[in-house]
Write a protein that holds these residues in place. Sequence first.
Motif, PDB file in Angstrom:
ATOM      1  N   ILE A 114       0.833  -1.208   0.000  1.00 53.24           N
ATOM      2  CA  ILE A 114       0.000   0.000   0.000  1.00 53.24           C
ATOM      3  C   ILE A 114       0.863   1.252   0.000  1.00 53.24           C
ATOM      4  O   ILE A 114       0.686   2.161  -0.809  1.00 53.24           O
ATOM      5  CB  ILE A 114      -0.939   0.008   1.224  1.00 53.24           C
ATOM      6  CG1 ILE A 114      -1.901  -1.175   1.183  1.00 53.24           C
ATOM      7  CG2 ILE A 114      -1.709   1.329   1.289  1.00 53.24           C
ATOM      8  CD1 ILE A 114      -2.920  -1.133   0.075  1.00 53.24           C
ATOM      9  N   ALA A 115       1.830   1.306   0.924  1.00 51.60           N
ATOM     10  CA  ALA A 115       2.563   2.545   1.167  1.00 51.60           C
ATOM     11  C   ALA A 115       3.352   3.027  -0.038  1.00 51.60           C
ATOM     12  O   ALA A 115       3.557   4.238  -0.209  1.00 51.60           O
ATOM     13  CB  ALA A 115       3.494   2.363   2.367  1.00 51.60           C
ATOM     14  N   GLU A 116       3.811   2.108  -0.888  1.00 51.28           N
ATOM     15  CA  GLU A 116       4.593   2.525  -2.053  1.00 51.28           C
ATOM     16  C   GLU A 116       3.712   3.020  -3.204  1.00 51.28           C
ATOM     17  O   GLU A 116       4.239   3.492  -4.210  1.00 51.28           O
ATOM     18  CB  GLU A 116       5.479   1.371  -2.527  1.00 51.28           C
ATOM     19  CG  GLU A 116       6.637   1.078  -1.576  1.00 51.28           C
ATOM     20  CD  GLU A 116       7.631   0.097  -2.166  1.00 51.28           C
ATOM     21  OE1 GLU A 116       7.288  -0.587  -3.162  1.00 51.28           O
ATOM     22  OE2 GLU A 116       8.745   0.008  -1.623  1.00 51.28           O
ATOM     23  N   HIS A 117       2.408   2.895  -3.050  1.00 52.00           N
ATOM     24  CA  HIS A 117       1.500   3.283  -4.140  1.00 52.00           C
ATOM     25  C   HIS A 117       0.531   4.395  -3.742  1.00 52.00           C
ATOM     26  O   HIS A 117       0.025   5.106  -4.610  1.00 52.00           O
ATOM     27  CB  HIS A 117       0.698   2.061  -4.600  1.00 52.00           C
ATOM     28  CG  HIS A 117       1.557   0.929  -5.078  1.00 52.00           C
ATOM     29  ND1 HIS A 117       2.009   0.833  -6.367  1.00 52.00           N
ATOM     30  CD2 HIS A 117       2.048  -0.157  -4.416  1.00 52.00           C
ATOM     31  CE1 HIS A 117       2.751  -0.264  -6.501  1.00 52.00           C
ATOM     32  NE2 HIS A 117       2.789  -0.881  -5.335  1.00 52.00           N
ATOM     33  N   TYR A 118       0.240   4.525  -2.436  1.00 48.92           N
ATOM     34  CA  TYR A 118      -0.753   5.502  -1.993  1.00 48.92           C
ATOM     35  C   TYR A 118      -0.263   6.187  -0.718  1.00 48.92           C
ATOM     36  O   TYR A 118       0.428   5.583   0.095  1.00 48.92           O
ATOM     37  CB  TYR A 118      -2.094   4.825  -1.694  1.00 48.92           C
ATOM     38  CG  TYR A 118      -2.645   3.988  -2.818  1.00 48.92           C
ATOM     39  CD1 TYR A 118      -3.423   4.554  -3.822  1.00 48.92           C
ATOM     40  CD2 TYR A 118      -2.382   2.621  -2.882  1.00 48.92           C
ATOM     41  CE1 TYR A 118      -3.935   3.791  -4.860  1.00 48.92           C
ATOM     42  CE2 TYR A 118      -2.887   1.838  -3.906  1.00 48.92           C
ATOM     43  CZ  TYR A 118      -3.657   2.430  -4.895  1.00 48.92           C
ATOM     44  OH  TYR A 118      -4.155   1.662  -5.915  1.00 48.92           O
ATOM     45  N   GLY A 119      -0.666   7.425  -0.532  1.00 48.25           N
ATOM     46  CA  GLY A 119      -0.384   8.121   0.711  1.00 48.25           C
ATOM     47  C   GLY A 119      -1.308   7.658   1.827  1.00 48.25           C
ATOM     48  O   GLY A 119      -2.315   6.983   1.585  1.00 48.25           O
ATOM     49  N   ALA A 120      -0.984   8.034   3.051  1.00 51.68           N
ATOM     50  CA  ALA A 120      -1.786   7.614   4.202  1.00 51.68           C
ATOM     51  C   ALA A 120      -3.216   8.124   4.115  1.00 51.68           C
ATOM     52  O   ALA A 120      -4.167   7.419   4.467  1.00 51.68           O
ATOM     53  CB  ALA A 120      -1.128   8.104   5.497  1.00 51.68           C
ATOM     54  N   GLY A 121      -3.378   9.358   3.622  1.00 51.14           N
ATOM     55  CA  GLY A 121      -4.717   9.929   3.535  1.00 51.14           C
ATOM     56  C   GLY A 121      -5.552   9.305   2.441  1.00 51.14           C
ATOM     57  O   GLY A 121      -6.687   8.860   2.678  1.00 51.14           O
ATOM     58  N   GLU A 122      -5.010   9.234   1.235  1.00 57.92           N
ATOM     59  CA  GLU A 122      -5.770   8.689   0.115  1.00 57.92           C
ATOM     60  C   GLU A 122      -6.101   7.220   0.329  1.00 57.92           C
ATOM     61  O   GLU A 122      -7.208   6.763   0.020  1.00 57.92           O
ATOM     62  CB  GLU A 122      -4.996   8.875  -1.188  1.00 57.92           C
ATOM     63  CG  GLU A 122      -5.686   8.325  -2.427  1.00 57.92           C
ATOM     64  CD  GLU A 122      -7.027   8.980  -2.730  1.00 57.92           C
ATOM     65  OE1 GLU A 122      -7.780   8.424  -3.550  1.00 57.92           O
ATOM     66  OE2 GLU A 122      -7.321  10.059  -2.156  1.00 57.92           O
ATOM     67  N   SER A 123      -5.175   6.444   0.877  1.00 56.95           N
ATOM     68  CA  SER A 123      -5.453   5.020   1.105  1.00 56.95           C
ATOM     69  C   SER A 123      -6.542   4.829   2.154  1.00 56.95           C
ATOM     70  O   SER A 123      -7.369   3.921   2.043  1.00 56.95           O
ATOM     71  CB  SER A 123      -4.175   4.282   1.523  1.00 56.95           C
ATOM     72  OG  SER A 123      -3.657   4.775   2.742  1.00 56.95           O
ATOM     73  N   ALA A 124      -6.588   5.701   3.164  1.00 55.75           N
ATOM     74  CA  ALA A 124      -7.646   5.612   4.168  1.00 55.75           C
ATOM     75  C   ALA A 124      -9.008   5.886   3.540  1.00 55.75           C
ATOM     76  O   ALA A 124      -9.988   5.177   3.791  1.00 55.75           O
ATOM     77  CB  ALA A 124      -7.373   6.593   5.308  1.00 55.75           C
ATOM     78  N   VAL A 125      -9.088   6.926   2.705  1.00 55.87           N
ATOM     79  CA  VAL A 125     -10.353   7.251   2.046  1.00 55.87           C
ATOM     80  C   VAL A 125     -10.782   6.113   1.119  1.00 55.87           C
ATOM     81  O   VAL A 125     -11.945   5.699   1.104  1.00 55.87           O
ATOM     82  CB  VAL A 125     -10.215   8.573   1.262  1.00 55.87           C
ATOM     83  CG1 VAL A 125     -11.461   8.822   0.419  1.00 55.87           C
ATOM     84  CG2 VAL A 125      -9.981   9.739   2.222  1.00 55.87           C
ATOM     85  N   MET A 126      -9.842   5.582   0.348  1.00 62.06           N
ATOM     86  CA  MET A 126     -10.175   4.503  -0.585  1.00 62.06           C
ATOM     87  C   MET A 126     -10.640   3.248   0.150  1.00 62.06           C
ATOM     88  O   MET A 126     -11.543   2.548  -0.316  1.00 62.06           O
ATOM     89  CB  MET A 126      -8.960   4.192  -1.468  1.00 62.06           C
ATOM     90  CG  MET A 126      -8.591   5.305  -2.431  1.00 62.06           C
ATOM     91  SD  MET A 126      -7.047   4.963  -3.319  1.00 62.06           S
ATOM     92  CE  MET A 126      -7.571   3.601  -4.383  1.00 62.06           C
ATOM     93  N   ALA A 127     -10.036   2.960   1.299  1.00 64.54           N
ATOM     94  CA  ALA A 127     -10.440   1.779   2.063  1.00 64.54           C
ATOM     95  C   ALA A 127     -11.856   1.929   2.597  1.00 64.54           C
ATOM     96  O   ALA A 127     -12.651   0.978   2.569  1.00 64.54           O
ATOM     97  CB  ALA A 127      -9.456   1.532   3.202  1.00 64.54           C
TER      98      ALA A 127
END
Length: 526
Positions: free
Chosen positions: A261-274
């Motif tokens: 996850i971390a190498e493809h998305y930032g902490a904020g965007e990955s949280a929203v997408m999840a």
Amino acid sequence: MNLADLAARLIMINIPGPELGPECVQHLSSHRWGGVLLFAHNLQDRPKLVKLMEQMEELCDPIVAIDQEGGLVDRVRFPDSVLTPGLMALGAAGDPELTREAHEIMGRQLHELGFHVDFAPCVDINTNPDNPIIGVRSFGEDPEEVSRQGQAACVGLRQGGVAATAKHFPGHGATALDSHLSLPTLPHSFDRLRSQELVPFQGCVEAGCEAVMTAHITFPDLDSRPGRPATLSQPILNGLLRQLLHFEGVIFTDSMEMKAIAEHYGAGESAVMAIEAGADMIICGRGYPEHKEAVQALVEAVKSGRIQRDRLEESLRRLELMRDSLPTGKRLHYNPHFSEQNEQMRKIVERTITLVRNEELLPLRTGKVLVLSPDLLPLTPLGEMRRSDGALQHMHLEGVDVQEAHYPAETRGPALEHILQQARSCDTVLFTVYARHRLPDATRELGERLLEANPRTVMVSLSSPYVMRDLPNVPAFICSYNYTPLSMQALGKVLSGHLQPTGQLSVSIPGLYQRGHSLSYPAAKA
């Protein structure tokens, strides 16, 4: 509840140590964080852990979770902790009731320390012998058997007082990559997943499992968008897990600091997408800035209309229902059930030792025996190492003359010749090894030289049965699946003939043995 606190209630964070320093106190007070995930570095001793739990409760009253799977993945290892033998060991025992008992003990110990959720059991079907991260963390390779064992584990944890979490949905057992380090892809069809990987998850859902954890793996047949892992996939979480499997409990993401996850998305965007995909709680295992970034991203997503506020409230209701379903109780500074639990676990562990091959070398009755052990053993699946205490600290071999030696990861030159000379002078060599799925080249080469020096060499795996592939001509092979004190005690009893080996392979060893294979011999009369 203001929007920022609502968002924070869906975030599970980590903290840096066993005590709360001023910066950590300020961070925990900054929002009503929904959860805290503790690791081994947070668990110095029981009194400090109880104090930590009390402080966190005062600051933000989070759900407190831990990875306590058994075997290698045991974060809680206090002197009065009773450790379970691990899932593949329980799979070898082949009795779901033993699995339930082991997990009830595990759950009770966690509950009495103040934990709410255990991120266990791992119900991945280990169909790939070269899987670098699951392996002995799986019950085995048969979907129905993994399902039965997984259901028993969920029931046991709940009876012990904590919520169970079936992981890693929709299945991590067939991968050849570790999602801690990269983004794996499984090209399997939906029909294959339905008949294999999804079977244990369906069973756990039907058994009332409180939670499911997602996998950071792409499944193109389920979600064709390139690079979209299950954790961030609405067709997988909402469509497959919620609608097809009818799961109504809590969906946790796996840690969002993993490189998948971390190498493809930032902490904020990955949280929203999840959250968009259907997850209820984000495990934001990074630093304080990333925790805050995740909260702010969810707040902005609601304000912009990308996510509706009632979507966050829906997840919060699930989390509250799960927590409200758990028993309350006083946190204990000691384990008052240690003797009883240890004896119960001893009987369970003694059913797990698996004898795979034996060309009349076992049991050891008389003679001189060299026990050769690795000098370093891992503390976790990610490879953190510690110096080995030595096999003989817990593995007692009665009736034989025993000497012990250790070998380093790279055994060359005079050190190798010294070991080989010791092997030649003994009647039998016990070559104990540890590896996830294949032996390191140096260990394999050492094994080959040992067999030349002393053909009466017994290979003893303290982990995976798959390692037999690297020394396929060894005349005797036995597997304990791990090296907890109880497992080493049981192993010693089997090797010396005082305990009958009864474990069976729950996975096939390619080219050698099929699932269900086992050998045995009667125990010597006391």
